[in-house]
Design a protein around this motif. Sequence first.
Motif, PDB file in Angstrom:
ATOM      1  N   LEU A  71      15.012  -0.776   9.738  1.00  0.00           N
ATOM      2  CA  LEU A  71      14.953  -1.221  11.134  1.00  0.00           C
ATOM      3  C   LEU A  71      16.256  -1.967  11.382  1.00  0.00           C
ATOM      4  CD1 LEU A  71      11.317  -2.659  11.161  1.00  0.00           C
ATOM      5  CD2 LEU A  71      12.047  -0.354  11.708  1.00  0.00           C
ATOM      6  N   PHE A  72      17.100  -1.413  12.230  1.00  0.00           N
ATOM      7  CA  PHE A  72      18.458  -1.920  12.444  1.00  0.00           C
ATOM      8  C   PHE A  72      18.611  -2.382  13.888  1.00  0.00           C
ATOM      9  CE2 PHE A  72      22.991  -1.128  13.437  1.00  0.00           C
ATOM     10  CZ  PHE A  72      23.576  -1.933  12.475  1.00  0.00           C
ATOM     11  N   LEU A  73      19.022  -3.647  14.089  1.00  0.00           N
ATOM     12  CA  LEU A  73      19.156  -4.213  15.430  1.00  0.00           C
ATOM     13  C   LEU A  73      20.559  -4.741  15.664  1.00  0.00           C
ATOM     14  CD1 LEU A  73      16.069  -4.517  14.661  1.00  0.00           C
ATOM     15  CD2 LEU A  73      16.022  -6.340  16.330  1.00  0.00           C
ATOM     16  N   LEU A  74      21.099  -4.446  16.845  1.00  0.00           N
ATOM     17  CA  LEU A  74      22.346  -5.043  17.338  1.00  0.00           C
ATOM     18  C   LEU A  74      21.959  -5.869  18.555  1.00  0.00           C
ATOM     19  CD1 LEU A  74      24.889  -2.093  17.180  1.00  0.00           C
ATOM     20  CD2 LEU A  74      24.926  -4.175  15.801  1.00  0.00           C
ATOM     21  N   LEU A  75      21.896  -7.182  18.400  1.00  0.00           N
ATOM     22  CA  LEU A  75      21.341  -8.037  19.442  1.00  0.00           C
ATOM     23  C   LEU A  75      22.174  -8.096  20.717  1.00  0.00           C
ATOM     24  CD1 LEU A  75      19.969 -10.939  17.250  1.00  0.00           C
ATOM     25  CD2 LEU A  75      18.713  -9.005  18.229  1.00  0.00           C
ATOM     26  N   GLU A  76      23.483  -8.317  20.603  1.00  0.00           N
ATOM     27  CA  GLU A  76      24.296  -8.439  21.816  1.00  0.00           C
ATOM     28  C   GLU A  76      24.282  -7.160  22.635  1.00  0.00           C
ATOM     29  OE1 GLU A  76      28.265  -9.860  21.087  1.00  0.00           O
ATOM     30  OE2 GLU A  76      27.550 -11.878  20.626  1.00  0.00           O
ATOM     31  N   ASP A  77      24.203  -6.028  21.977  1.00  0.00           N
ATOM     32  CA  ASP A  77      24.192  -4.743  22.672  1.00  0.00           C
ATOM     33  C   ASP A  77      22.789  -4.306  23.079  1.00  0.00           C
ATOM     34  OD1 ASP A  77      26.921  -4.623  22.311  1.00  0.00           O
ATOM     35  OD2 ASP A  77      26.783  -3.393  20.505  1.00  0.00           O
ATOM     36  N   SER A 115       0.807  -1.223   0.000  1.00  0.00           N
ATOM     37  CA  SER A 115       0.000   0.000   0.000  1.00  0.00           C
ATOM     38  C   SER A 115       0.839   1.272   0.000  1.00  0.00           C
ATOM     39  CB  SER A 115      -0.952  -0.011   1.195  1.00  0.00           C
ATOM     40  OG  SER A 115      -0.206  -0.122   2.392  1.00  0.00           O
ATOM     41  N   THR A 116       2.124   1.145  -0.255  1.00  0.00           N
ATOM     42  CA  THR A 116       2.999   2.308  -0.244  1.00  0.00           C
ATOM     43  C   THR A 116       4.084   2.201  -1.315  1.00  0.00           C
ATOM     44  OG1 THR A 116       4.520   3.641   1.103  1.00  0.00           O
ATOM     45  CG2 THR A 116       4.483   1.280   1.545  1.00  0.00           C
ATOM     46  N   SER A 117       4.561   3.358  -1.738  1.00  0.00           N
ATOM     47  CA  SER A 117       5.722   3.378  -2.629  1.00  0.00           C
ATOM     48  C   SER A 117       7.010   3.316  -1.810  1.00  0.00           C
ATOM     49  CB  SER A 117       5.712   4.649  -3.485  1.00  0.00           C
ATOM     50  OG  SER A 117       5.795   5.804  -2.668  1.00  0.00           O
ATOM     51  N   GLY A 118       6.884   3.404  -0.485  1.00  0.00           N
ATOM     52  CA  GLY A 118       8.040   3.337   0.403  1.00  0.00           C
ATOM     53  C   GLY A 118       8.668   1.955   0.418  1.00  0.00           C
ATOM     54  N   GLU A 119       9.902   1.913   0.886  1.00  0.00           N
ATOM     55  CA  GLU A 119      10.656   0.662   0.966  1.00  0.00           C
ATOM     56  C   GLU A 119      11.076   0.435   2.416  1.00  0.00           C
ATOM     57  OE1 GLU A 119      11.339  -1.513  -1.502  1.00  0.00           O
ATOM     58  OE2 GLU A 119      10.309  -0.307  -3.006  1.00  0.00           O
ATOM     59  N   ILE A 120      10.946  -0.808   2.874  1.00  0.00           N
ATOM     60  CA  ILE A 120      11.293  -1.178   4.247  1.00  0.00           C
ATOM     61  C   ILE A 120      12.349  -2.263   4.210  1.00  0.00           C
ATOM     62  CG2 ILE A 120      10.427  -2.082   6.442  1.00  0.00           C
ATOM     63  CD1 ILE A 120       7.590  -1.167   5.466  1.00  0.00           C
ATOM     64  N   ARG A 121      13.385  -2.093   5.007  1.00  0.00           N
ATOM     65  CA  ARG A 121      14.410  -3.135   5.169  1.00  0.00           C
ATOM     66  C   ARG A 121      14.593  -3.403   6.656  1.00  0.00           C
ATOM     67  NH1 ARG A 121      18.119  -4.868   1.227  1.00  0.00           N
ATOM     68  NH2 ARG A 121      18.126  -6.550   2.715  1.00  0.00           N
ATOM     69  N   VAL A 122      14.926  -4.651   6.980  1.00  0.00           N
ATOM     70  CA  VAL A 122      15.248  -5.064   8.342  1.00  0.00           C
ATOM     71  C   VAL A 122      16.638  -5.679   8.325  1.00  0.00           C
ATOM     72  CG1 VAL A 122      14.633  -6.572  10.273  1.00  0.00           C
ATOM     73  CG2 VAL A 122      12.818  -5.466   8.932  1.00  0.00           C
ATOM     74  N   ASP A 123      17.492  -5.202   9.214  1.00  0.00           N
ATOM     75  CA  ASP A 123      18.865  -5.714   9.332  1.00  0.00           C
ATOM     76  C   ASP A 123      19.085  -6.110  10.787  1.00  0.00           C
ATOM     77  OD1 ASP A 123      21.735  -5.849   9.709  1.00  0.00           O
ATOM     78  OD2 ASP A 123      21.927  -4.863   7.767  1.00  0.00           O
ATOM     79  N   GLU A 164      34.051  -1.574  14.237  1.00  0.00           N
ATOM     80  CA  GLU A 164      32.890  -0.732  14.549  1.00  0.00           C
ATOM     81  C   GLU A 164      32.697  -0.460  16.035  1.00  0.00           C
ATOM     82  OE1 GLU A 164      30.068  -2.274  10.911  1.00  0.00           O
ATOM     83  OE2 GLU A 164      29.978  -3.309  12.843  1.00  0.00           O
ATOM     84  N   ARG A 165      33.578  -0.935  16.871  1.00  0.00           N
ATOM     85  CA  ARG A 165      33.383  -0.827  18.326  1.00  0.00           C
ATOM     86  C   ARG A 165      33.157   0.605  18.811  1.00  0.00           C
ATOM     87  NH1 ARG A 165      32.777  -6.007  20.071  1.00  0.00           N
ATOM     88  NH2 ARG A 165      34.309  -7.338  19.111  1.00  0.00           N
ATOM     89  N   SER A 166      33.795   1.584  18.162  1.00  0.00           N
ATOM     90  CA  SER A 166      33.657   2.965  18.631  1.00  0.00           C
ATOM     91  C   SER A 166      32.455   3.684  18.007  1.00  0.00           C
ATOM     92  CB  SER A 166      34.935   3.754  18.327  1.00  0.00           C
ATOM     93  OG  SER A 166      35.142   3.815  16.933  1.00  0.00           O
ATOM     94  N   ALA A 167      31.809   3.071  17.028  1.00  0.00           N
ATOM     95  CA  ALA A 167      30.668   3.708  16.362  1.00  0.00           C
ATOM     96  C   ALA A 167      29.398   3.528  17.180  1.00  0.00           C
ATOM     97  CB  ALA A 167      30.477   3.105  14.971  1.00  0.00           C
ATOM     98  N   ASN A 168      28.556   4.557  17.196  1.00  0.00           N
ATOM     99  CA  ASN A 168      27.277   4.421  17.897  1.00  0.00           C
ATOM    100  C   ASN A 168      26.245   3.785  16.962  1.00  0.00           C
ATOM    101  OD1 ASN A 168      25.847   6.452  16.387  1.00  0.00           O
ATOM    102  ND2 ASN A 168      26.777   8.028  17.659  1.00  0.00           N
ATOM    103  N   ILE A 169      25.100   3.454  17.507  1.00  0.00           N
ATOM    104  CA  ILE A 169      24.075   2.731  16.753  1.00  0.00           C
ATOM    105  C   ILE A 169      23.585   3.530  15.545  1.00  0.00           C
ATOM    106  CG2 ILE A 169      22.196   3.512  18.278  1.00  0.00           C
ATOM    107  CD1 ILE A 169      22.240   0.017  16.819  1.00  0.00           C
TER     108      ILE A 169
END
Length: 155
Positions: A77-83, A31-39, A48-53
Amino acid sequence: MRWRVPNLVKRLLTQHDLKEIADAIVKAEQSTSGEIRVDVRQRRSRKERSANIEELARREFHHLGMTHTKERNGVLLFLLLEDRELYILADESIHKKIEARAWQDIADGMASRFSKREFREGLIDAVSAVGGILAQHFPRQPGDTNELRNEVRVR
């Protein structure tokens, strides 16, 4: 399609769960022209240890080609599970129309479901909510095509 899934992701999301989340993306984008991604990532790399989310989400947003959509209306939608961190990143066209509070509400809903170990449900609810917002502001147009892959990216 079978994904190579890191150990923590395997404990939280089955192959079937990942397929259901991908199916939710397909449904939301109808129902949208938008695009959704999940990572979904198990952890940051050593580099990447010093980079923030937010920085990591922005890098992934670019890596996934989300800045190349025709209307610049993709949401990651971006998830870092261990953190135990998550971030919702929307492209520039979306920022002009939708307040950051909407994304925070979706993130809060995901966090609430995740705290109950309802990872699949939290992601499906979030994808559906993002799709609803995108449909209001970026309805599907005749000739619209799917510009980005719908599967959940896991590492």
